[in-house]
Structure formats: C-alpha cells, structure tokens
Design a protein around this motif. Structure first.
Motif, short mmCIF file in Angstrom:
data_model
loop_
_atom_site.label_atom_id
_atom_site.label_comp_id
_atom_site.label_asym_id
_atom_site.label_seq_id
_atom_site.Cartn_x
_atom_site.Cartn_y
_atom_site.Cartn_z
N THR A 46 -36.39 62.01 163.52
CA THR A 46 -34.80 62.11 164.12
C THR A 46 -33.67 63.24 163.82
OG1 THR A 46 -34.43 60.41 162.32
CG2 THR A 46 -35.19 60.11 164.55
N ILE A 47 -34.13 64.07 162.59
CA ILE A 47 -33.22 64.95 162.08
C ILE A 47 -33.82 65.59 162.74
CG2 ILE A 47 -33.36 66.47 160.69
CD1 ILE A 47 -33.31 63.81 158.15
N ALA A 65 -36.92 61.89 154.77
CA ALA A 65 -35.89 61.48 155.62
C ALA A 65 -36.38 60.49 156.15
CB ALA A 65 -35.58 62.90 155.81
N LYS A 66 -37.25 60.40 156.32
CA LYS A 66 -38.08 59.24 157.82
C LYS A 66 -38.25 58.14 156.58
CE LYS A 66 -41.73 60.79 159.54
NZ LYS A 66 -42.73 61.51 160.01
N ASP A 67 -38.93 58.48 155.61
CA ASP A 67 -38.50 57.16 154.77
C ASP A 67 -36.99 56.75 154.12
OD1 ASP A 67 -41.88 57.37 154.73
OD2 ASP A 67 -41.74 58.36 152.25
N CYS A 68 -36.52 57.23 154.09
CA CYS A 68 -35.02 56.63 153.89
C CYS A 68 -34.73 55.87 155.43
CB CYS A 68 -34.16 58.05 153.58
SG CYS A 68 -34.59 58.72 151.93
N ARG A 69 -34.91 56.61 156.01
CA ARG A 69 -34.08 55.93 157.50
C ARG A 69 -34.83 54.72 158.13
NH1 ARG A 69 -35.53 55.93 163.31
NH2 ARG A 69 -34.12 55.98 164.00
N TYR A 70 -36.23 55.08 157.59
CA TYR A 70 -36.62 54.04 157.46
C TYR A 70 -36.20 52.39 156.66
CZ TYR A 70 -40.23 55.91 160.79
OH TYR A 70 -40.80 56.22 161.49
N ALA A 71 -35.81 52.91 155.67
CA ALA A 71 -35.24 51.71 154.44
C ALA A 71 -34.02 51.34 155.00
CB ALA A 71 -35.48 52.07 153.22
N VAL A 72 -33.37 52.02 155.66
CA VAL A 72 -31.70 51.70 156.07
C VAL A 72 -31.67 50.67 157.35
CG1 VAL A 72 -30.84 53.10 154.38
CG2 VAL A 72 -31.15 54.04 156.54
N LEU A 73 -33.31 51.33 157.94
CA LEU A 73 -33.13 50.16 159.76
C LEU A 73 -34.17 49.62 159.27
CD1 LEU A 73 -32.15 53.43 161.46
CD2 LEU A 73 -31.10 51.68 161.43
N ALA A 78 -24.45 56.25 153.95
CA ALA A 78 -24.26 57.50 153.30
C ALA A 78 -25.76 58.37 154.07
CB ALA A 78 -25.35 57.36 151.53
N TYR A 79 -26.90 57.83 154.73
CA TYR A 79 -27.91 58.17 155.12
C TYR A 79 -27.46 58.87 156.38
CZ TYR A 79 -31.73 59.60 157.77
OH TYR A 79 -33.07 59.62 158.29
N VAL A 80 -26.42 58.42 157.46
CA VAL A 80 -26.34 58.92 158.56
C VAL A 80 -25.77 59.65 158.40
CG1 VAL A 80 -25.52 58.07 160.72
CG2 VAL A 80 -26.81 56.70 159.99
N CYS A 81 -24.68 59.86 157.71
CA CYS A 81 -24.06 61.01 157.43
C CYS A 81 -24.72 62.41 156.27
CB CYS A 81 -23.08 60.45 155.80
SG CYS A 81 -21.41 59.33 156.84
N PHE A 82 -25.48 62.31 156.25
CA PHE A 82 -26.59 63.00 155.50
C PHE A 82 -26.89 63.55 156.81
CE2 PHE A 82 -31.46 63.53 154.65
CZ PHE A 82 -31.64 64.75 154.07
N ALA A 90 -17.00 57.54 156.99
CA ALA A 90 -17.62 58.71 158.10
C ALA A 90 -16.83 59.67 158.00
CB ALA A 90 -17.93 57.71 159.29
N SER A 91 -15.37 59.38 157.78
CA SER A 91 -14.04 60.10 158.09
C SER A 91 -13.82 60.78 156.75
CB SER A 91 -13.48 60.05 159.22
OG SER A 91 -12.54 59.26 158.62
N GLU A 92 -13.30 60.34 155.76
CA GLU A 92 -12.17 60.37 154.76
C GLU A 92 -13.02 58.88 154.05
OE1 GLU A 92 -8.20 61.15 156.35
OE2 GLU A 92 -8.97 59.56 157.08
N PRO A 93 -14.31 60.04 153.18
CA PRO A 93 -15.15 58.83 151.98
C PRO A 93 -13.94 59.12 151.39
CG PRO A 93 -16.07 60.99 152.38
CD PRO A 93 -14.90 60.51 153.44
#
Length: 161
Positions: free
Chosen positions: A7-8, A34-42, A141-145, A109-112
């Motif tokens: 998806t990136i 990155a795909k593994d991280c995406r699957y882990a969080v979703l 964190a993943y989506v911001c990355f 997302a905007s002011e961590p």
C-alpha cells in the motif's frame, strides 16, 4: 513488480518504470517489513476487541492530516458502520467514546508533541484498556509513518522526472 499489498507503493502512485519504484525493489525487506507492520496493526492475531472497522476508521481519519489525503486512502476500505464512517471522514462524533478517540487521533496525527498522560487517562475513562490504547498507538504510528514515507517517495519521484 510490487504486489498490490504494497500500500505504500500504491499510495505513492509510482509509475511502473519509475526509478524510485525500481530502487525500492532492491530492498524487498523494507517493503515486506512495512506490509508486516500494516497487517499487525490492522488485522492482528489478537484484536483486543478493537474491530477491524474501528482500526480502518482510525487509519482513514489519520490520513486526513496528509498534504494530499485522498492519495493516502488506498488500502483502507470505508467502514460499514455509519458512526465509524463519519469518524473516518473526520467528522465530529456524538458518541462519547468515539469523540475522545477522535480528539486523541487528531492530536497524534497533527501535533504529537502535545500528547500527555491526561490523553491516555481520557481514553481509559471512556472504556479503552491499556492494551487497546497501546494497539491504537501502534496503529497511529504506522499510518503516520506511511504518510511520511509516501510523501518522501513522491518527492523523490518528482525530483527524478
């Protein structure tokens, strides 16, 4: 060729013969990581009672902070639940639990740098457990990355045109 689960790469909209896209193929461990991280969080093995629709809604809401938010939405389906659909679109939430989550997600997302223990306490007060807050934090964190990486790749693509 990069598969459709990248998806990136898809969100960066890199042309098939683009040098940046070709260069990424020389580092498949980054793409796979990155795909593994995406699957882990979703879609984690233990979702901790955080429904997939909620996770996708959080991801979609975070993408609203991107410079070009619509380009970040590929791979994040629209939630089927109406309140989560509104949440994911960045709308004001009437449900107290979603309202607190929305405020937290928007801030992250905007002011961590404004994050505090009080924000985590607020999430607990409306019913999120510590493990759920950690899982939501990992998702944020993943989506911001992803947003930053897609933006960086698109800048590289622009530079090499």
């Amino acid at each position: 060729m990069i598969d459709t689960s990248d998806t990136i790469g898809i969100n960066a909209e890199l042309a098939p013969n683009n040098l940046v896209r070709i260069g990424r193929m020389f580092r498949p461990e980054f793409i796979e990581g990155a795909k593994d991280c995406r699957y882990a969080v979703l879609t984690p093995n233990d979702p901790l009672d955080l429904l997939h629709d909620l996770r996708v809604a959080v991801a979609r809401r975070i993408t609203k902070t991107a410079a070009n938010p619509d380009s970040q939405l590929k791979g994040y389906p629209i939630p089927t639940d109406e309140s989560l659909k509104a949440f994911s679109a960045g709308e004001i939430c009437t449900d107290p639990k979603l309202a607190v989550l929305a405020a937290h997600v928007d801030m992250i997302a905007s002011e961590p740098s404004k994050a505090s223990a009080q924000h985590l306490s607020d999430l607990q007060t409306v019913g999120f457990s510590v493990p759920q807050i950690i899982a939501l934090s990992e998702l944020c964190a993943y989506v911001c990355f992803q947003i930053r990486l897609v933006h960086g790749l698109s800048l590289l693509e622009t530079h090499h045109e």
